[in-house]
Design a protein around this motif. Structure first.
Motif, PDB file in Angstrom:
ATOM      1  N   LEU A   1       8.935  -0.831  -5.981  1.00  0.00           N
ATOM      2  CA  LEU A   1       9.917  -0.310  -4.868  1.00  0.00           C
ATOM      3  C   LEU A   1       9.672  -1.272  -3.765  1.00  0.00           C
ATOM      4  O   LEU A   1      10.627  -0.849  -2.768  1.00  0.00           O
ATOM      5  CB  LEU A   1       9.336   1.225  -4.507  1.00  0.00           C
ATOM      6  N   GLY A   2       8.779  -2.162  -3.702  1.00  0.00           N
ATOM      7  CA  GLY A   2       8.946  -3.014  -2.637  1.00  0.00           C
ATOM      8  C   GLY A   2       8.028  -2.515  -1.336  1.00  0.00           C
ATOM      9  O   GLY A   2       8.313  -2.886  -0.310  1.00  0.00           O
ATOM     10  N   ARG A   3       7.283  -1.361  -1.681  1.00  0.00           N
ATOM     11  CA  ARG A   3       6.390  -1.058  -0.617  1.00  0.00           C
ATOM     12  C   ARG A   3       5.005  -1.340  -0.813  1.00  0.00           C
ATOM     13  O   ARG A   3       3.842  -1.096  -1.338  1.00  0.00           O
ATOM     14  CB  ARG A   3       6.170   0.755  -1.004  1.00  0.00           C
ATOM     15  N   TYR A   4       4.929  -2.845  -0.176  1.00  0.00           N
ATOM     16  CA  TYR A   4       3.658  -3.549  -0.542  1.00  0.00           C
ATOM     17  C   TYR A   4       2.495  -3.068   0.153  1.00  0.00           C
ATOM     18  O   TYR A   4       1.304  -3.243  -0.331  1.00  0.00           O
ATOM     19  CB  TYR A   4       3.951  -4.953  -0.097  1.00  0.00           C
TER      20      TYR A   4
ATOM     21  N   TYR B   1      -3.283   1.461  -2.999  1.00  0.00           N
ATOM     22  CA  TYR B   1      -3.554   1.734  -4.348  1.00  0.00           C
ATOM     23  C   TYR B   1      -4.429   0.764  -5.284  1.00  0.00           C
ATOM     24  O   TYR B   1      -5.292   1.143  -6.014  1.00  0.00           O
ATOM     25  CB  TYR B   1      -2.240   2.057  -5.325  1.00  0.00           C
ATOM     26  N   ALA B   2      -3.977  -0.531  -5.065  1.00  0.00           N
ATOM     27  CA  ALA B   2      -4.752  -1.439  -5.883  1.00  0.00           C
ATOM     28  C   ALA B   2      -6.297  -1.766  -5.392  1.00  0.00           C
ATOM     29  O   ALA B   2      -6.902  -2.036  -6.113  1.00  0.00           O
ATOM     30  CB  ALA B   2      -3.875  -2.720  -5.764  1.00  0.00           C
TER      31      ALA B   2
ATOM     32  N   ALA C   1      -0.895  -7.995  -1.665  1.00  0.00           N
ATOM     33  CA  ALA C   1      -1.399  -8.575  -0.530  1.00  0.00           C
ATOM     34  C   ALA C   1      -0.746  -9.798  -0.109  1.00  0.00           C
ATOM     35  O   ALA C   1      -0.559 -10.148   1.109  1.00  0.00           O
ATOM     36  CB  ALA C   1      -2.908  -9.037  -0.944  1.00  0.00           C
ATOM     37  N   ALA C   2      -0.106 -10.530  -0.965  1.00  0.00           N
ATOM     38  CA  ALA C   2       0.698 -11.646  -0.641  1.00  0.00           C
ATOM     39  C   ALA C   2       1.899 -11.273   0.018  1.00  0.00           C
ATOM     40  O   ALA C   2       2.289 -11.819   1.096  1.00  0.00           O
ATOM     41  CB  ALA C   2       1.015 -12.558  -2.009  1.00  0.00           C
TER      42      ALA C   2
END
Length: 922
Positions: free
Chosen positions: A696-699, A705-706, A729-730
């Motif tokens: 979704l591009g919600r980084y 979550y990650a 993260a990037a």
């Protein structure tokens, strides 16, 4: 509503809703559409009367019917055998494997234990063939008493009726879990007006209004209770209410009414009825013969027939199942033993040894080794026929009748194991207590401890069983090295499942304990090497453990086809090990061979797990429709078996497909996993949450979550989470988190050494690199991943490479990779990733055209797609049906819909009309 006579000629009161539903079922069956329906309601509420009504309306159909008896619950396939008895002359027309499975299940011939799935296919074929001549209606009354084997098979068949003119109607007080999800029709008590009318038809003298209202209230409109409760009471007792005891449950009141009627019958008639009640097959000759052993003449049944309590034709039938219950419960223990003893004498020991032994067991007054030994021997025969629950019942009764304490303990242990295998953990624990009362050998004592620990593990797949498993493994180590090593693997599995919900360092602690396991038996087994490899992995680290595990996986992969039992037995462990090493070839082959073996063997208990793992492989390959088909099939089987749910593949599929509900669905799955005590499943859901938010591009959300997913090392989950962590993260400009995650990912990928591993590593490095180095890494990633079968990661690498190229103002180059990414992701059905690629592509100035809605094959359901692909490969309808456990007629029905959707008219056109979605033969 009156229950009427056995022929059902008494008119029904009310029941317009129920009759309409049942008439609709008959109409569907007449038009060639199969249907199943469950009539649900308390005893006496009128289910049997509705069945009689429906049978009367089905004069143009062939009808097979049975009334199930509670005493048959522990005899495997007893209910199914009674139902299909009129059709068994057709058994030799079945395909060989189906014929053999059904014949062994019914004891018509010897052979290896057939699986319920193959028996289910045989029953489906048998019913469909019988319905070719004339529409077929199958009626099962008192289905709550079906033995587990029969219930599973009939529920399996009911869910696969589609294009066969077959109707299945089950009547049950409370249907078991096997029948959940089928058409359901609740039968309630009569409305007050109709209840009053029925009561007036039975009590033909004035009733005190308060007494009448009390009767109506207590019976709650239950027709049988209304008819039977007043019988045997004088007008004075009824009028004044003196014969009415305190309020009771309706079935008890109904039984009491029948008991009062029994008292008025001659003693010989009651004896004859007791023999009939104790022998649920309803075989009149067998019952007459047994009665004669008691000195009761066949004519003794006439008063009961005249009173309408039973009738004798081809089969002996009680007016209502509660009549049978009343007869049996009204007899003394001594009278019941005499009846069972007479039935044992009358039962043929050659054609029906199990039923004879069961009657002998019920006739025994005290411990009897001859009876116990016969039960133990026949328990093995029952299990060969596929009736593990029956084997458990036989062994349990054998335990009760064993006089020698040592032998009793051994039989109790065997009965406990059978009960556990049959899915009856409470019975297993009870029997283990019995086993411990007798003198046990050191090995038997250790086996008791291991089985008790396994029961705990089966109930909750977290770490609660760990202490008990380690204790059992330690005890087994001194007496049986092979079983000790398997117990240690169970302990490791418990620790793996517990994951983050266990104490810190749990897995290492358990692995250190497993290191003390004795050497394996000779010749060495693959599972022994697997244990040693896992111990090295969890004590010495991935670098030391990976080489051993890769070698072990090669061994399992080589033996998967030639030794399917070992592959099925240990897939639960070899699959996550292969996933941890990004070994896509082993994942595919182990899962594919497991599905193939399970299908060929009809291994219903294992097939859902194999389907789940194979579905996950399809997801990684971008074959989402094929994955959905297998998940759907797995869920359908689990509804039949009632086994534990396998949620990994469906959650993975939802994550990759995306959509507006995906984040909430993943969050709900994580919460549910937490309640199960499975920390590893929580980590998997967190990884999938990161994947959804990256799509979704919600980084920032993906990063959260990650990081939570990577906070604990979990077999087969952490590596996937690290991929998402580096990307999140990037893109959210968190260089510290990105660099740390990359270091952890590099260690794992280098140890794995597969194209999948080295491809995602190059991709992750590229995300954190610039200039020529980044470009070279992106190209390396695409090249390596293309050599693997993980198409979804190929597409995502084109996506991030295209995004990088656009940021470098290289729009033409960016369009090439973004277009490739969009077409692949859109073709897979990865909606959110495809939209991300579309947005980037439009930012380069290119107009994006959506896939045509009418693209070939896009309108097929997952099941239609699977059938179409098998037909494209040249399989016949019966061959497709055998693979997917459908009737050939249903396969033909689905192919007709496929042809219409693809605008073709023959199978030969499938090759061009149907796109090749990959080698998805599972």
């Amino acid at each position: 509503m009156g229950t009427g006579t056995l022929s059902g000629r008494t008119p029904l009161l009310d029941r317009h809703r129920e009759r309409a539903e049942l008439d609709g079922l008959l109409g569907d069956v007449r038009s060639g559409r199969g249907r199943a329906l469950v009539l649900r309601g308390e005893a006496g509420v009128g289910k049997s009367a509705l069945l009689h009504h429906t049978v009367g309306r089905a004069a143009d159909m062939r009808v097979v019917r049975t009334v199930v008896a509670e005493s048959e619950m522990e005899l495997a396939f007893a209910g199914l055998h009674l139902l299909l008895a009129p059709l068994l002359d057709r058994i030799d027309t079945l395909p060989g494997p189906q014929r053999d499975a059904l014949a062994v299940a019914f004891g018509l011939r010897g052979g290896d234990a057939p699986d319920r799935f193959m028996i289910g296919l045989a029953v489906l074929t048998l019913l469909a063939d019988a319905a070719e001549e004339r529409a077929l209606l199958c009626v099962i009354d008192d289905a709550q008493w079906l033995d587990q084997s029969s219930a599973q098979v009939l529920a399996f068949v009911a869910r696969r009726l589609l294009a066969e003119p077959v109707g299945l109607i089950f009547a049950a007080r409370e249907p078991g879990s096997h029948f959940h999800g089928l058409g359901d029709l609740e039968v309630r008590g009569l409305a007050k007006r109709d209840a009053q009318a029925l009561l007036r038809s039975v009590v033909r003298f004035p009733l005190d209004e308060r007494i009448r209202d009390r009767i109506l209230a207590e019976t709650d409109g239950n027709p049988l209770a209304l008819m039977e409760l007043p019988r045997g009471l004088s007008p004075a007792q009824l009028a004044g209410g003196f014969g009415l005891v305190e309020a009771q449950a309706v079935p008890a009141r109904v039984e009491e009414g029948f008991r009062r009627r029994l008292v008025e019958l001659p003693a010989e008639t009651r004896s004859f009825m007791l023999v009939a009640a104790a022998e649920p097959t309803g075989d009149p000759e067998l019952i007459r013969c047994a009665a004669e052993h008691l000195g009761v003449p066949a004519t003794a049944v006439r008063p009961a027939e005249a009173d309408g309590l039973l009738e004798i034709g081809t089969w002996l039938r009680f007016r209502h199942p509660l009549v049978r219950s009343a007869v049996y419960s009204a007899a003394s223990s001594a009278e019941r033993r005499e009846a069972h003893g007479a039935l044992a004498e009358a039962t043929d020991p050659v054609s029906d040894p199990e039923r004879r032994a069961w009657h002998r067991a019920h006739a025994a007054l005290e411990a009897d080794e001859s009876v116990a030994g016969e039960l133990e021997r026949l328990a093995g025969r029952a299990q060969v026929r596929g009736g593990i629950a029956a084997a458990a019942a036989f062994l349990r009764r054998a335990t009760d009748l064993t006089p020698d304490p040592a032998r009793r303990g051994a039989r109790a242990l065997a009965a406990a194991q059978a009960a556990f295998d049959a899915g009856a953990p409470d019975m297993a624990l009870e029997l283990l207590v019995s086993a411990e009362l007798g003198p046990l050998t050191e090995l038997q004592g250790a086996q008791v401890a291991w089985l008790r620990a396994q029961v705990i593990l089966a109930r909750k797949r977290g770490g609660e069983a760990l202490e008990a498993l380690l204790e059992a493994a330690g005890r087994l180590a001194g007496v049986d090295a092979g079983q000790a090593r398997e117990a240690y693997i169970d302990a490791l599995g418990s620790a793996v499942f517990a994951g983050r919900q266990g104490p810190p360092g749990l897995l290492r602690t358990v692995a250190e304990a497993a290191r003390t396991a004795p050497a394996g038996p000779s010749p060495a087994r693959p599972v022994d090497a697997l244990l040693d490899g896992l111990v090295a992995r969890f004590t010495e680290g991935l670098g030391q453990g990976a080489p051993r595990l890769k070698s072990i996986l090669r061994e399992f992969r080589q033996e998967a086809r030639g030794n399917p039992d070992d592959n099925m037995r240990w897939l639960w462990l070899t699959y996550p090990v292969a996933a941890d090493l990004w070994d896509d070839g082993t994942l595919r082959e182990l899962a594919e061979y497991a599905v193939q073996a399970a299908r060929e063997a009809g291994a219903l208990h294992f097939l859902p797990q194999a389907l789940t793992y194979r579905a996950a492989v399809h997801v990684y390959a971008g074959q989402f429709d094929a994955a959905a088909t297998l998940v759907e099939e797995s869920d359908a089987i689990l509804k039949v078996t009632g086994n534990s749910y396998f949620g990994f593949a469906i959650t993975l599929l939802r994550a990759w497909r995306g959509g507006p509900d995906a984040p909430a669905l993943i969050e709900a799955a994580a919460a549910a996993a937490g309640t199960w005590g499975e920390g590893r499943a929580v980590s998997q859901c967190l990884y999938m949450g990161a994947l959804v938010h990256n799509a979704l591009g919600r980084y920032q959300e993906a990063l959260d979550y990650a990081e939570r997913a990577c906070a604990h090392e979990d077999l087969g989950a952490t590596g996937f989470a690290l991929i998402e962590l580096v990307e999140a993260a990037a893109y959210s400009r968190a260089p510290g988190a990105a660099a740390s995650a990359l270091r952890r990912l590099e260690e794992r990928c280098d140890a794995a050494g597969t194209d999948w591993a080295l491809g995602v590593l190059a991709r992750s490095k590229a995300l954190l690199s610039d200039g020529e180095e980044a470009e070279a890494l992106y190209r390396e990633a695409i090249e390596r991943l293309r050599r693997s079968s993980v198409a979804v990661y190929v597409a995502r690498t084109h996506l991030v490479y295209g995004e990088w190229l656009r940021r470098q103002n290289r729009r033409l180059d960016a369009r090439e990779h973004l277009r490739t990414a969009y077409e692949m992701l859109d073709g897979f059905g990865a909606a959110d990733f495809a939209q991300r690629a579309q947005r980037e592509l439009m930012a380069t100035g290119e107009t994006v055209r959506k896939r045509a809605e009418g693209a070939p094959g896009s309108g097929l359901t997952p099941q239609e797609g699977q059938i179409a692909r098998l037909a494209r490969e040249g399989l016949s309808n019966p061959e497709i049906g055998a693979q997917l456990f459908l009737s050939p007629r249903t396969v033909e029905y689905h192919l007709g819909k496929v042809f219409a959707k693809l605008s073709i008219s023959s199978r030969q056109q499938l090759a061009e009309a149907l796109p090749d979605s990959g080698r998805d033969r599972a």
